[in-house]
Scaffold this active site. Structure first.
Site, PDB file in Angstrom:
ATOM      1  CD  GLU A 161     108.018  73.576  53.364  1.00 63.25           C
ATOM      2  OE1 GLU A 161     108.528  74.361  52.548  1.00 63.25           O
ATOM      3  OE2 GLU A 161     108.699  72.812  54.090  1.00 63.25           O
TER       4      GLU A 161
ATOM      5  CD1 TRP B 260     107.009  77.290  51.140  1.00 66.03           C
ATOM      6  CD2 TRP B 260     107.541  77.764  49.023  1.00 66.03           C
ATOM      7  NE1 TRP B 260     107.658  76.208  50.634  1.00 66.03           N
ATOM      8  CE2 TRP B 260     107.986  76.454  49.333  1.00 66.03           C
ATOM      9  CE3 TRP B 260     107.759  78.267  47.737  1.00 66.03           C
ATOM     10  CZ2 TRP B 260     108.657  75.656  48.398  1.00 66.03           C
ATOM     11  CZ3 TRP B 260     108.422  77.472  46.811  1.00 66.03           C
ATOM     12  CH2 TRP B 260     108.862  76.184  47.147  1.00 66.03           C
TER      13      TRP B 260
ATOM     14  CE1 TYR C 205     110.261  70.261  46.326  1.00 63.55           C
ATOM     15  CE2 TYR C 205     109.590  72.501  46.887  1.00 63.55           C
ATOM     16  CZ  TYR C 205     110.589  71.578  46.608  1.00 63.55           C
ATOM     17  OH  TYR C 205     111.893  71.978  46.614  1.00 63.55           O
TER      18      TYR C 205
ATOM     19  CB  CYS D  14     115.683  72.492  46.810  1.00 61.66           C
ATOM     20  SG  CYS D  14     115.831  74.227  46.354  1.00 61.66           S
TER      21      CYS D  14
ATOM     22  NE  ARG E   7     116.897  72.247  41.998  1.00 60.70           N
ATOM     23  CZ  ARG E   7     117.310  73.508  42.136  1.00 60.70           C
ATOM     24  NH1 ARG E   7     118.578  73.814  41.957  1.00 60.70           N
ATOM     25  NH2 ARG E   7     116.467  74.462  42.455  1.00 60.70           N
TER      26      ARG E   7
ATOM     27  CG  ASP F 225     119.750  77.853  52.626  1.00 62.46           C
ATOM     28  OD1 ASP F 225     120.686  77.869  53.449  1.00 62.46           O
ATOM     29  OD2 ASP F 225     118.921  78.773  52.531  1.00 62.46           O
TER      30      ASP F 225
END
Length: 364
Positions: A61, A83, A141, A198, A219, A222
């Site tokens: 990733e 994803w 991203y 996130c 922000r 999980d």
């Protein structure tokens, strides 16, 4: 590092400011707003040891982000499905209109899960350009790190900004500077993303003695599935940036916005809402690791049992993890190559000892 993560998990479940609230993904949340953890990277690579982590997925990733890619084809080709769910939800309206999938699949249903699995297979097989058409996760991203778009009024045109390269060059010129920032939150692009970022902003600086420090603001966190990945990913990024700039990886500082545990779907989530205060009291009373298993047993005996709902219950998963004892941290070796040339073969994890996997599904 691992104990600090576990302490944060307990804090989310038991703090006076913690609350139960409805989430945006069909599951309730036990949530705590505002925390910060700090990891000394000189003491080892901060990969969770109280459950087995899919570290190849973390590496792939990050490579994907650093290359500026947003299509999940690379990930699917490398057996990384993290994803897939977001890209599927992002593209499902168009795929339904194109007749690829049928209407009326409730999210998380068996039909939806079956379509999700088929979608991953179709991306990998890529017949008739399927991946190019339906595999993009939006301007997430990679796009923002490497090709942030800005309208230059003087030039009268859009220009692309490579934030990651700018950070590297800035650290080389002035390591102790305060302007070495990369943001993934472009307000105009957020509505076009499969998932708004996130982990949205990171800042790098040197301590003046050759040590590289990175702070991340996240922000939405999980805590069970995402945060352990984020910790390891940004530790990797710190190590890569240190090699690029002639510095030594020293500290990763993780600042949390909304840190939360998903409580499962429908009846399961409603049970947690009704019993949240009692759950908190039980967790606050724990002083020994084995006592978390007693809380877990209480939840399992008293909450509604449904196989699908329980797969999205992260509270029971973390209670099991809280009963485990952290092991010695591993080490990570990375080939000293330009970041754009790194492949999975350039990463070597040494001495990773861990407890068994605890499987749960990601809410989307």
């Amino acid at each position: 590092m691992v104990q600090q993560y576990l302490d944060h998990c307990k804090k989310i479940l038991s703090h006076d400011r913690s609350n139960f609230k409805g989430g945006s993904k069909g599951s309730g949340l036990i949530s705590l707003f505002g925390s910060q953890n700090e990891y000394d990277l000189r003491k080892g690579f901060p990969l969770l040891t109280t459950k087995q982590m899919f570290y190849d997925g973390i590496i792939h990733e990050l490579i994907w982000f650093m290359r500026g890619e947003t299509n999940i084809k690379y990930l699917e080709d490398n057996k990384v499905g993290i994803w897939r769910r977001d890209a599927f939800q992002h593209n499902i309206p168009g795929m339904i209109d194109a007749g690829i999938f049928s209407k009326g699949m409730p999210k998380y249903s068996s039909d939806w899960e079956g379509a999700l699995k088929e979608y991953g297979k179709m991306i990998k097989e890529d017949k008739d350009g399927f991946a190019e058409k339906w595999g993009n996760a939006g301007p997430i991203y990679g796009k923002q790190w490497r090709e942030w778009e800005h309208y230059d009024k003087e030039k009268g045109e859009f220009v692309k900004i490579d934030q990651l390269k700018n950070m590297i060059e800035g650290l080389k010129k002035k390591p102790t500077g305060k302007k070495h920032l990369v943001s993934a939150w472009e307000p105009g692009d957020v509505p076009k993303m499969s998932l708004p970022p996130c982990h949205l902003l990171y800042q790098a600086t040197s301590d003046g003695d050759g040590g590289l420090e990175i702070e991340l603001y996240q922000r939405s966190c999980d805590e069970f599935l995402g945060v352990p990945y984020n910790i390891a990913s940004y530790a990797l990024l710190t190590q890569i940036l240190a090699q690029e700039t002639g510095l030594t990886p020293k500290t990763f500082i993780h600042t949390f916005g909304d840190a939360h545990f998903y409580t499962g779907l429908d009846k399961r989530g409603k049970w947690y809402k009704e019993n949240f205060k009692e759950l908190q009291d039980k967790i606050r009373e724990t002083s020994e690791k084995e006592e978390f298993l007693e809380v877990l047993d209480w939840v399992n005996k008293n909450s509604p049992r449904d196989e699908n709902e329980e797969q999205y219950d992260h509270v029971t998963a973390v209670l099991e993890q809280l009963s485990r004892t952290p092991k010695t941290l591993p080490q990570m070796k990375i080939a000293n190559k330009p970041f754009e040339e790194l492949t999975i073969k350039d990463f070597e994890l040494i001495g990773y000892e861990h407890d068994p996997t605890i499987r749960r599904k990601m809410a989307v």
